[in-house]
Design a protein around this motif. Structure first.
Motif, PDB file in Angstrom:
ATOM      1  N   ARG A 242      -3.266   2.384   5.907  1.00 28.94           N
ATOM      2  CA  ARG A 242      -2.408   1.201   5.994  1.00 28.94           C
ATOM      3  C   ARG A 242      -0.996   1.558   5.569  1.00 28.94           C
ATOM      4  N   SER A 243      -0.014   1.041   6.323  1.00 28.05           N
ATOM      5  CA  SER A 243       1.385   1.238   5.956  1.00 28.05           C
ATOM      6  C   SER A 243       2.131  -0.080   6.095  1.00 28.05           C
ATOM      7  N   LEU A 244       3.222  -0.203   5.354  1.00 28.95           N
ATOM      8  CA  LEU A 244       4.055  -1.404   5.371  1.00 28.95           C
ATOM      9  C   LEU A 244       5.478  -1.018   5.760  1.00 28.95           C
TER      10      LEU A 244
ATOM     11  N   SER B 270      -6.183   1.101  16.209  1.00 33.43           N
ATOM     12  CA  SER B 270      -5.007   0.749  15.420  1.00 33.43           C
ATOM     13  C   SER B 270      -4.709  -0.729  15.574  1.00 33.43           C
ATOM     14  N   LEU B 271      -4.005  -1.261  14.588  1.00 31.89           N
ATOM     15  CA  LEU B 271      -3.591  -2.664  14.591  1.00 31.89           C
ATOM     16  C   LEU B 271      -2.186  -2.758  14.023  1.00 31.89           C
ATOM     17  N   LEU B 272      -1.300  -3.470  14.728  1.00 33.53           N
ATOM     18  CA  LEU B 272       0.028  -3.816  14.223  1.00 33.53           C
ATOM     19  C   LEU B 272       0.075  -5.318  14.053  1.00 33.53           C
ATOM     20  N   TRP B 273       0.465  -5.765  12.863  1.00 36.00           N
ATOM     21  CA  TRP B 273       0.506  -7.198  12.538  1.00 36.00           C
ATOM     22  C   TRP B 273       1.895  -7.485  12.004  1.00 36.00           C
ATOM     23  N   ASP B 274       2.750  -8.048  12.850  1.00 38.92           N
ATOM     24  CA  ASP B 274       4.182  -8.187  12.561  1.00 38.92           C
ATOM     25  C   ASP B 274       4.509  -9.638  12.226  1.00 38.92           C
ATOM     26  N   ILE B 275       4.686  -9.932  10.940  1.00 36.73           N
ATOM     27  CA  ILE B 275       5.041 -11.280  10.486  1.00 36.73           C
ATOM     28  C   ILE B 275       6.550 -11.361  10.326  1.00 36.73           C
ATOM     29  N   GLU B 276       7.157 -12.353  10.974  1.00 39.33           N
ATOM     30  CA  GLU B 276       8.607 -12.552  10.933  1.00 39.33           C
ATOM     31  C   GLU B 276       8.933 -13.919  10.348  1.00 39.33           C
TER      32      GLU B 276
ATOM     33  N   PHE C 234      -2.360  -0.466  10.686  1.00 46.18           N
ATOM     34  CA  PHE C 234      -3.641   0.112  10.315  1.00 46.18           C
ATOM     35  C   PHE C 234      -4.038   1.118  11.396  1.00 46.18           C
ATOM     36  N   ASP C 235      -4.282   2.365  11.005  1.00 46.92           N
ATOM     37  CA  ASP C 235      -4.751   3.377  11.952  1.00 46.92           C
ATOM     38  C   ASP C 235      -5.550   4.425  11.197  1.00 46.92           C
TER      39      ASP C 235
END
Length: 357
Positions: free
Chosen positions: A347-349, A28-34, A342-343
Protein backbone atom coordinates in the motif's frame (compact mmCIF):
# COMPACT_ATOMS: atom_id res chain seq x y z
CA UNK A 1 -9.32 -5.37 2.26
CA UNK A 2 -12.09 -6.66 0.00
CA UNK A 3 -14.00 -5.12 -2.87
CA UNK A 4 -17.77 -5.45 -2.88
CA UNK A 5 -19.64 -5.26 -6.18
CA UNK A 6 -23.32 -4.25 -6.11
CA UNK A 7 -25.97 -4.06 -8.79
CA UNK A 8 -27.91 -0.79 -8.93
CA UNK A 9 -31.47 -0.89 -10.25
CA UNK A 10 -33.79 2.11 -10.60
CA UNK A 11 -37.41 1.56 -9.61
CA UNK A 12 -39.09 4.88 -10.47
CA UNK A 13 -38.11 7.19 -7.57
CA UNK A 14 -36.31 4.46 -5.61
CA UNK A 15 -33.28 2.26 -6.12
CA UNK A 16 -32.60 -1.35 -5.33
CA UNK A 17 -29.06 -2.32 -4.37
CA UNK A 18 -27.97 -5.95 -4.27
CA UNK A 19 -24.57 -7.49 -3.45
CA UNK A 20 -23.37 -9.46 -6.49
CA UNK A 21 -19.84 -10.50 -5.54
CA UNK A 22 -16.91 -10.03 -3.16
CA UNK A 23 -13.44 -9.74 -4.67
CA UNK A 24 -10.06 -9.91 -2.91
CA UNK A 25 -7.79 -11.18 -5.68
CA UNK A 26 -7.25 -8.06 -7.81
CA UNK A 27 -3.78 -7.21 -9.13
CA UNK A 28 -3.97 -3.52 -8.22
CA UNK A 29 -6.40 -0.90 -6.96
CA UNK A 30 -6.25 2.91 -7.16
CA UNK A 31 -8.68 4.76 -4.89
CA UNK A 32 -8.48 8.51 -5.51
CA UNK A 33 -10.41 10.67 -3.02
CA UNK A 34 -10.63 14.36 -3.95
CA UNK A 35 -11.97 17.31 -1.94
CA UNK A 36 -12.79 19.80 -4.71
CA UNK A 37 -13.80 17.39 -7.45
CA UNK A 38 -15.33 13.98 -7.91
CA UNK A 39 -12.95 11.17 -7.00
CA UNK A 40 -12.27 8.09 -9.12
CA UNK A 41 -11.00 4.51 -8.93
CA UNK A 42 -9.31 1.84 -11.03
CA UNK A 43 -9.30 -1.92 -10.57
CA UNK A 44 -6.79 -4.02 -12.52
CA UNK A 45 -7.70 -7.69 -12.36
CA UNK A 46 -7.05 -10.93 -14.20
CA UNK A 47 -9.69 -11.41 -16.87
CA UNK A 48 -11.91 -14.46 -16.57
CA UNK A 49 -15.48 -15.13 -17.70
CA UNK A 50 -16.54 -14.76 -14.07
CA UNK A 51 -14.79 -11.40 -13.56
CA UNK A 52 -16.13 -10.05 -16.85
CA UNK A 53 -19.65 -10.99 -15.74
CA UNK A 54 -19.14 -9.39 -12.30
CA UNK A 55 -17.60 -6.06 -13.29
CA UNK A 56 -20.31 -4.50 -15.47
CA UNK A 57 -20.89 -0.86 -16.32
CA UNK A 58 -23.35 0.78 -13.98
CA UNK A 59 -22.51 -1.46 -11.05
CA UNK A 60 -21.15 -0.11 -7.77
CA UNK A 61 -17.69 -0.90 -6.41
CA UNK A 62 -17.23 -0.49 -2.66
CA UNK A 63 -14.42 -1.14 -0.20
CA UNK A 64 -15.04 -3.19 2.91
CA UNK A 65 -13.15 -0.57 4.97
CA UNK A 66 -14.73 2.60 3.49
CA UNK A 67 -18.35 3.46 4.28
CA UNK A 68 -18.21 6.92 2.66
CA UNK A 69 -16.99 6.41 -0.91
CA UNK A 70 -18.61 4.23 -3.54
CA UNK A 71 -17.54 4.01 -7.17
CA UNK A 72 -19.78 3.44 -10.16
CA UNK A 73 -18.24 1.53 -13.06
CA UNK A 74 -18.11 3.68 -16.19
CA UNK A 75 -15.46 2.02 -18.37
CA UNK A 76 -14.16 -1.47 -19.04
CA UNK A 77 -11.11 -2.49 -21.04
CA UNK A 78 -10.30 -6.13 -21.78
CA UNK A 79 -6.84 -7.06 -23.06
CA UNK A 80 -5.76 -10.58 -23.97
CA UNK A 81 -2.16 -11.67 -24.46
CA UNK A 82 -0.87 -15.21 -24.88
CA UNK A 83 2.36 -14.40 -23.02
CA UNK A 84 1.37 -11.82 -20.38
CA UNK A 85 -2.11 -13.13 -19.70
CA UNK A 86 -5.59 -11.66 -19.92
CA UNK A 87 -6.45 -8.58 -17.86
CA UNK A 88 -9.48 -6.42 -17.23
CA UNK A 89 -9.18 -2.73 -16.36
CA UNK A 90 -12.22 -1.35 -14.55
CA UNK A 91 -12.50 2.42 -14.07
CA UNK A 92 -15.09 4.90 -12.90
CA UNK A 93 -15.84 7.77 -10.58
CA UNK A 94 -17.54 8.01 -7.22
CA UNK A 95 -21.32 8.37 -6.91
CA UNK A 96 -21.26 12.18 -7.04
CA UNK A 97 -20.66 11.70 -10.78
CA UNK A 98 -24.39 10.94 -11.11
CA UNK A 99 -25.01 14.69 -10.70
CA UNK A 100 -23.18 15.26 -13.99
CA UNK A 101 -26.27 13.86 -15.73
CA UNK A 102 -28.37 16.93 -14.83
CA UNK A 103 -28.19 20.68 -15.43
CA UNK A 104 -29.74 23.45 -13.35
CA UNK A 105 -33.04 24.27 -14.99
CA UNK A 106 -34.68 26.74 -14.89
CA UNK A 107 -33.09 29.78 -13.17
CA UNK A 108 -32.86 29.53 -9.38
CA UNK A 109 -32.40 32.51 -7.06
CA UNK A 110 -31.74 32.09 -3.34
CA UNK A 111 -31.26 34.56 -0.52
CA UNK A 112 -30.00 32.46 2.37
CA UNK A 113 -27.06 30.18 3.11
CA UNK A 114 -24.88 28.12 0.80
CA UNK A 115 -26.63 25.07 2.20
CA UNK A 116 -29.96 26.60 1.12
CA UNK A 117 -28.82 27.09 -2.48
CA UNK A 118 -27.54 23.49 -2.73
CA UNK A 119 -30.77 22.13 -1.25
CA UNK A 120 -32.87 24.16 -3.67
CA UNK A 121 -30.80 23.18 -6.72
CA UNK A 122 -30.92 19.48 -5.84
CA UNK A 123 -34.61 19.58 -4.93
CA UNK A 124 -35.69 21.17 -8.21
CA UNK A 125 -33.42 19.15 -10.48
CA UNK A 126 -32.67 15.83 -8.80
CA UNK A 127 -34.98 15.07 -5.86
CA UNK A 128 -38.41 16.53 -6.68
CA UNK A 129 -38.16 16.92 -10.45
CA UNK A 130 -40.44 14.21 -11.81
CA UNK A 131 -38.79 12.20 -14.57
CA UNK A 132 -35.59 14.21 -14.03
CA UNK A 133 -35.15 12.69 -10.56
CA UNK A 134 -32.13 10.63 -9.64
CA UNK A 135 -33.90 7.68 -7.97
CA UNK A 136 -33.23 7.27 -4.26
CA UNK A 137 -31.39 10.60 -4.03
CA UNK A 138 -31.76 12.89 -0.99
CA UNK A 139 -29.78 15.32 1.14
CA UNK A 140 -27.64 13.78 3.86
CA UNK A 141 -25.61 15.34 6.66
CA UNK A 142 -24.43 18.96 6.62
CA UNK A 143 -21.49 20.13 8.74
CA UNK A 144 -19.05 23.02 8.61
CA UNK A 145 -19.51 26.77 9.12
CA UNK A 146 -18.78 27.51 5.44
CA UNK A 147 -22.17 26.07 4.43
CA UNK A 148 -24.01 28.45 6.77
CA UNK A 149 -22.58 31.68 5.37
CA UNK A 150 -25.20 34.04 3.94
CA UNK A 151 -25.34 34.52 0.18
CA UNK A 152 -27.58 35.97 -2.50
CA UNK A 153 -27.09 33.86 -5.61
CA UNK A 154 -28.67 33.23 -9.00
CA UNK A 155 -27.73 30.20 -11.07
CA UNK A 156 -29.07 28.58 -14.24
CA UNK A 157 -28.18 26.00 -16.90
CA UNK A 158 -24.88 24.93 -15.31
CA UNK A 159 -24.00 21.28 -15.07
CA UNK A 160 -24.82 20.39 -11.45
CA UNK A 161 -21.63 18.42 -10.73
CA UNK A 162 -19.37 21.16 -12.11
CA UNK A 163 -21.40 23.88 -10.38
CA UNK A 164 -21.39 22.10 -7.01
CA UNK A 165 -17.65 21.54 -6.90
CA UNK A 166 -17.04 25.06 -8.21
CA UNK A 167 -19.08 26.31 -5.27
CA UNK A 168 -17.04 24.08 -2.96
CA UNK A 169 -13.81 25.67 -4.18
CA UNK A 170 -15.25 29.13 -3.55
CA UNK A 171 -16.28 28.52 0.06
CA UNK A 172 -13.77 25.84 1.11
CA UNK A 173 -16.25 22.98 1.59
CA UNK A 174 -16.88 19.69 -0.15
CA UNK A 175 -19.67 17.33 -1.16
CA UNK A 176 -19.89 13.56 -1.34
CA UNK A 177 -22.61 11.11 -2.36
CA UNK A 178 -22.65 7.85 -0.42
CA UNK A 179 -24.72 4.70 -0.48
CA UNK A 180 -26.98 4.30 2.56
CA UNK A 181 -28.92 1.07 2.19
CA UNK A 182 -31.23 1.60 -0.78
CA UNK A 183 -30.67 5.36 -0.81
CA UNK A 184 -28.14 7.87 -2.14
CA UNK A 185 -27.22 10.57 0.40
CA UNK A 186 -25.47 13.82 -0.51
CA UNK A 187 -23.36 15.10 2.39
CA UNK A 188 -21.92 18.62 2.68
CA UNK A 189 -18.93 19.13 4.96
CA UNK A 190 -15.62 20.94 5.50
CA UNK A 191 -12.12 19.99 6.58
CA UNK A 192 -10.69 20.14 10.09
CA UNK A 193 -7.72 22.30 11.02
CA UNK A 194 -4.98 20.04 12.38
CA UNK A 195 -2.07 22.37 11.59
CA UNK A 196 0.43 23.95 13.97
CA UNK A 197 -1.49 27.24 13.74
CA UNK A 198 -4.26 25.96 16.04
CA UNK A 199 -4.50 24.17 19.37
CA UNK A 200 -8.03 22.77 19.32
CA UNK A 201 -7.03 19.51 17.59
CA UNK A 202 -3.92 17.30 17.71
CA UNK A 203 -1.27 18.56 15.31
CA UNK A 204 -0.51 16.65 12.11
CA UNK A 205 3.00 17.43 10.83
CA UNK A 206 4.64 15.75 7.83
CA UNK A 207 8.37 16.40 7.99
CA UNK A 208 11.67 14.96 6.85
CA UNK A 209 12.73 15.32 10.47
CA UNK A 210 10.01 12.86 11.55
CA UNK A 211 10.75 10.37 8.73
CA UNK A 212 7.12 10.47 7.56
CA UNK A 213 7.81 12.69 4.53
CA UNK A 214 9.47 10.41 1.99
CA UNK A 215 9.78 12.90 -0.89
CA UNK A 216 8.85 16.53 -1.46
CA UNK A 217 8.58 19.00 -4.34
CA UNK A 218 7.24 22.54 -4.39
CA UNK A 219 6.57 25.20 -7.03
CA UNK A 220 4.76 28.55 -7.01
CA UNK A 221 3.40 30.73 -9.84
CA UNK A 222 1.78 34.17 -9.49
CA UNK A 223 0.90 34.50 -13.19
CA UNK A 224 -2.59 33.03 -12.89
CA UNK A 225 -3.59 35.09 -9.86
CA UNK A 226 -6.80 37.19 -9.92
CA UNK A 227 -7.76 38.96 -6.70
CA UNK A 228 -10.05 41.84 -7.72
CA UNK A 229 -13.16 41.42 -9.88
CA UNK A 230 -15.13 44.01 -11.86
CA UNK A 231 -18.57 42.46 -12.35
CA UNK A 232 -21.04 43.87 -14.90
CA UNK A 233 -24.60 42.59 -15.00
CA UNK A 234 -27.73 43.29 -17.03
CA UNK A 235 -28.39 46.51 -18.93
CA UNK A 236 -26.65 48.40 -21.74
CA UNK A 237 -23.84 50.95 -21.77
CA UNK A 238 -23.65 53.17 -18.72
CA UNK A 239 -26.95 51.74 -17.52
CA UNK A 240 -25.44 48.30 -16.87
CA UNK A 241 -25.57 47.23 -13.25
CA UNK A 242 -22.04 46.88 -11.95
CA UNK A 243 -20.05 46.17 -8.79
CA UNK A 244 -16.65 44.97 -7.63
CA UNK A 245 -15.50 42.17 -5.38
CA UNK A 246 -12.37 41.15 -3.52
CA UNK A 247 -11.68 38.93 -0.55
CA UNK A 248 -10.56 40.94 2.47
CA UNK A 249 -8.78 44.29 2.11
CA UNK A 250 -8.73 45.75 -1.38
CA UNK A 251 -5.39 44.95 -3.05
CA UNK A 252 -3.34 47.88 -4.32
CA UNK A 253 -0.52 48.67 -6.74
CA UNK A 254 1.66 45.65 -7.61
CA UNK A 255 -0.43 43.37 -5.40
CA UNK A 256 -3.57 43.96 -7.50
CA UNK A 257 -4.56 41.40 -10.21
CA UNK A 258 -7.85 42.38 -11.89
CA UNK A 259 -10.42 40.29 -13.76
CA UNK A 260 -13.55 41.26 -15.72
CA UNK A 261 -16.68 39.17 -15.15
CA UNK A 262 -19.50 39.46 -17.71
CA UNK A 263 -22.86 38.63 -16.10
CA UNK A 264 -25.14 40.33 -18.65
CA UNK A 265 -27.23 37.13 -18.77
CA UNK A 266 -27.92 37.27 -15.04
CA UNK A 267 -31.37 38.87 -15.05
CA UNK A 268 -32.75 41.05 -12.27
CA UNK A 269 -36.10 39.55 -11.35
CA UNK A 270 -39.02 41.76 -10.35
CA UNK A 271 -38.86 40.87 -6.65
CA UNK A 272 -35.08 41.49 -6.45
CA UNK A 273 -33.95 44.92 -5.25
CA UNK A 274 -30.91 46.68 -6.69
CA UNK A 275 -28.94 45.95 -3.51
CA UNK A 276 -29.85 42.26 -3.67
CA UNK A 277 -28.95 42.10 -7.35
CA UNK A 278 -25.51 43.55 -6.64
CA UNK A 279 -24.99 40.82 -4.02
CA UNK A 280 -25.76 38.25 -6.71
CA UNK A 281 -23.11 39.85 -8.92
CA UNK A 282 -20.62 39.82 -6.04
CA UNK A 283 -21.14 36.09 -5.53
CA UNK A 284 -20.28 35.58 -9.19
CA UNK A 285 -17.20 37.74 -8.78
CA UNK A 286 -16.06 35.55 -5.88
CA UNK A 287 -16.19 32.50 -8.14
CA UNK A 288 -13.78 34.12 -10.62
CA UNK A 289 -11.00 34.99 -8.18
CA UNK A 290 -7.91 32.83 -8.59
CA UNK A 291 -5.24 32.28 -5.95
CA UNK A 292 -1.54 32.09 -6.87
CA UNK A 293 -0.86 28.68 -8.34
CA UNK A 294 1.15 26.38 -6.14
CA UNK A 295 2.13 22.78 -6.66
CA UNK A 296 3.24 20.67 -3.75
CA UNK A 297 3.76 16.97 -4.32
CA UNK A 298 4.87 14.60 -1.63
CA UNK A 299 5.04 10.96 -0.77
CA UNK A 300 4.22 10.23 2.85
CA UNK A 301 4.69 7.10 4.91
CA UNK A 302 1.67 4.84 4.45
CA UNK A 303 2.27 2.92 7.66
CA UNK A 304 3.47 5.73 9.87
CA UNK A 305 3.26 4.98 13.59
CA UNK A 306 2.52 8.66 14.19
CA UNK A 307 -0.54 9.32 12.02
CA UNK A 308 -2.97 6.98 10.28
CA UNK A 309 -4.84 8.13 7.18
CA UNK A 310 -8.64 8.11 7.63
CA UNK A 311 -8.21 7.83 11.38
CA UNK A 312 -6.03 10.73 12.51
CA UNK A 313 -6.47 12.88 9.40
CA UNK A 314 -8.70 12.98 6.32
CA UNK A 315 -8.88 14.51 2.85
CA UNK A 316 -9.92 18.14 3.33
CA UNK A 317 -8.03 18.63 6.59
CA UNK A 318 -5.43 21.35 7.13
CA UNK A 319 -2.01 20.06 8.20
CA UNK A 320 1.60 21.22 8.39
CA UNK A 321 4.26 20.15 5.87
CA UNK A 322 7.91 21.04 6.33
CA UNK A 323 11.20 20.31 4.60
CA UNK A 324 13.65 21.31 7.28
CA UNK A 325 16.71 20.59 5.16
CA UNK A 326 15.82 23.53 2.89
CA UNK A 327 14.04 25.59 5.54
CA UNK A 328 10.70 25.38 3.73
CA UNK A 329 7.70 25.23 6.06
CA UNK A 330 4.06 25.26 5.02
CA UNK A 331 2.41 25.83 8.41
CA UNK A 332 -1.18 25.44 7.20
CA UNK A 333 -1.77 23.55 3.97
CA UNK A 334 -4.86 21.66 2.89
CA UNK A 335 -4.86 18.01 1.93
CA UNK A 336 -7.16 18.16 -1.12
CA UNK A 337 -6.57 14.69 -2.55
CA UNK A 338 -5.22 11.28 -1.69
CA UNK A 339 -4.53 8.37 -4.01
CA UNK A 340 -4.36 5.05 -2.22
CA UNK A 341 -2.59 2.39 -4.24
CA UNK A 342 -2.63 -1.34 -3.55
CA UNK A 343 -0.49 -3.74 -5.61
CA UNK A 344 2.12 -6.47 -5.24
CA UNK A 345 4.41 -3.97 -3.51
CA UNK A 346 1.84 -3.21 -0.82
CA UNK A 347 0.00 0.00 0.00
CA UNK A 348 1.18 3.51 -0.83
CA UNK A 349 -0.24 6.99 -0.26
CA UNK A 350 0.18 9.89 -2.70
CA UNK A 351 -1.29 13.13 -1.30
CA UNK A 352 -2.09 16.40 -3.07
CA UNK A 353 -1.76 19.60 -1.04
CA UNK A 354 -3.01 23.13 -1.66
CA UNK A 355 -1.81 26.21 0.18
CA UNK A 356 -4.44 28.38 1.86
CA UNK A 357 -4.60 32.10 2.29
Amino acid sequence: MQLEIYSLTALKDQISVSLEAICDSYSSLLWDIEFYQCGCFEVYIAASPQNVSIFQRGRIVARSDDAQHFGIIESLQLETDAEKGDYLTVTGRFLASLLERRIIYPTITVNGSYEDIVRKVLSRNVISAGIRNLPGFSMGMVSGDCWQKAVRMQVSYDNILEWLYGLCKTIGGSANVRLDGNALKCDLFSGTDRSLLQDDNPHIVFSDAYNNLLSFSYAADDAVQKNFAYVLGCGEGNARKRTTFCSGAEPTYLDRYEVYVDERNTAQEEDVTDAEYLEILKSSGAEHLVQPKTASESAIAAFSTQYQYNKDYFVGDYVTVEQRRFGLIQPRIQLIGMVESFDQNGRSLTPTFKETE
